[in-house]
Design a protein around this motif. Structure first.
Motif, mmCIF file in Angstrom:
data_model
loop_
_atom_site.group_PDB
_atom_site.id
_atom_site.type_symbol
_atom_site.label_atom_id
_atom_site.label_comp_id
_atom_site.label_asym_id
_atom_site.label_seq_id
_atom_site.Cartn_x
_atom_site.Cartn_y
_atom_site.Cartn_z
ATOM 1 N N GLN A 281 -3.335 7.476 9.685
ATOM 2 C CA GLN A 281 -2.914 6.841 8.559
ATOM 3 C C GLN A 281 -3.214 5.293 7.918
ATOM 4 O OE1 GLN A 281 1.650 6.702 9.033
ATOM 5 N NE2 GLN A 281 1.435 5.336 6.707
ATOM 6 N N LYS A 282 -3.389 4.811 8.878
ATOM 7 C CA LYS A 282 -4.573 3.765 8.104
ATOM 8 C C LYS A 282 -5.827 3.742 7.193
ATOM 9 C CE LYS A 282 -1.966 -0.024 11.160
ATOM 10 N NZ LYS A 282 -2.210 -0.658 11.980
ATOM 11 N N PRO B 69 0.608 -1.221 0.473
ATOM 12 C CA PRO B 69 0.002 0.132 0.039
ATOM 13 C C PRO B 69 0.972 1.193 -0.044
ATOM 14 C CG PRO B 69 0.373 -0.916 2.109
ATOM 15 C CD PRO B 69 0.750 -1.834 1.191
ATOM 16 N N ARG B 70 0.448 2.392 -0.886
ATOM 17 C CA ARG B 70 1.314 4.009 -0.916
ATOM 18 C C ARG B 70 0.614 4.435 0.741
ATOM 19 N NH1 ARG B 70 -0.856 4.996 -6.207
ATOM 20 N NH2 ARG B 70 -0.295 3.575 -7.518
ATOM 21 N N ARG B 71 1.806 4.957 1.165
ATOM 22 C CA ARG B 71 1.369 6.124 2.320
ATOM 23 C C ARG B 71 2.150 7.348 1.960
ATOM 24 N NH1 ARG B 71 0.494 1.987 5.951
ATOM 25 N NH2 ARG B 71 2.202 -0.026 5.708
ATOM 26 N N TYR B 72 0.382 8.048 1.915
ATOM 27 C CA TYR B 72 1.003 9.455 2.761
ATOM 28 C C TYR B 72 2.108 10.003 3.369
ATOM 29 C CZ TYR B 72 -4.152 9.364 0.904
ATOM 30 O OH TYR B 72 -5.239 9.126 -0.072
ATOM 31 N N LEU C 237 -6.806 5.080 0.095
ATOM 32 C CA LEU C 237 -7.330 5.542 -1.075
ATOM 33 C C LEU C 237 -6.790 3.572 -1.532
ATOM 34 C CD1 LEU C 237 -5.187 7.133 -2.930
ATOM 35 C CD2 LEU C 237 -2.952 5.609 -1.753
ATOM 36 N N GLU C 238 -7.051 2.620 -1.031
ATOM 37 C CA GLU C 238 -6.966 1.919 -2.478
ATOM 38 C C GLU C 238 -8.289 1.289 -2.372
ATOM 39 O OE1 GLU C 238 -5.961 -1.437 0.873
ATOM 40 O OE2 GLU C 238 -3.848 -0.316 0.684
ATOM 41 N N LYS D 85 2.637 9.779 7.586
ATOM 42 C CA LYS D 85 3.335 9.442 8.196
ATOM 43 C C LYS D 85 4.229 10.963 8.923
ATOM 44 C CE LYS D 85 7.186 6.288 7.512
ATOM 45 N NZ LYS D 85 7.540 5.367 6.404
ATOM 46 N N ASP E 269 -4.904 5.207 3.757
ATOM 47 C CA ASP E 269 -4.350 3.906 2.999
ATOM 48 C C ASP E 269 -5.402 3.526 2.562
ATOM 49 O OD1 ASP E 269 -1.818 4.820 3.700
ATOM 50 O OD2 ASP E 269 -0.800 3.641 4.924
#
Length: 169
Positions: free
Chosen positions: A61-62, A3-6, A68-69, A10, A65
């Motif tokens: 954050q999760k 998964p991409r993270r912002y 985004l997914e 972070k 993510d």
């Protein structure tokens, strides 16, 4: 695919380092204020770390993510549906082209048959009823051709729409 993270979500969980420097002078009398040896400098550092956040920032954050997914999955689904619509419409246009070709051949055959029946009528070989029946066959073939061409044009418009024609609905 991981998964991409912002990056900003972070970064919000990491310590924030701030460095500052101040310069100045000190003197007990105004005349001594600008003499050499009276200057001082302060270098200070400050570290602010998110503490005791109760895992709020990690959970945010999760959640970002996961959002985004979900958006990526919706985008993939939309693209796949668009390609499927275009492919289905192209297949329909191929079928329509065959149908138009076949109905043109049928109309041509009905026209030749009508011409032969009219020639036989002139020589007395058939009755007027056979001519009417041949005319009916020609008209039915002509109607079938018009319907096939109308379906082809309808599917052509559907192809433009599937390709993003942008017409308001």
């Amino acid at each position: 695919m991981p998964p991409r993270r912002y990056p900003c979500s972070k970064a919000a969980r990491l310590p924030n380092v701030v460095l500052t420097a101040n310069g100045g002078t000190s003197a007990f009398q105004l005349a001594q204020l600008f003499t050499p040896g009276r200057g001082f400098y302060i270098l200070a550092g400050n570290i602010a770390q998110p503490a005791f956040d109760g895992m709020t920032l990690l959970n945010k954050q999760k959640a970002a993510d996961a959002g985004l997914e979900r958006a990526e999955a919706q985008y993939r689904d939309t693209v796949i549906k668009a390609f499927r619509n275009v492919a289905d419409t192209l297949r329909a246009l191929q079928s329509d082209a065959r149908a138009v070709k076949e109905t043109r051949v049928a109309e041509g055959a009905a026209k030749k048959y009508l011409d032969k029946i009219r020639a036989q009528l002139r020589f007395g070989g058939v009755s007027q009823l056979a001519v009417v029946d041949a005319q009916r066959s020609l008209l039915n073939a002509s109607i079938a051709l018009v319907q096939a061409e109308a379906q082809r044009l309808t599917d052509t418009v559907a192809l433009f729409v599937a390709l993003g024609g942008g017409w308001p609905s």
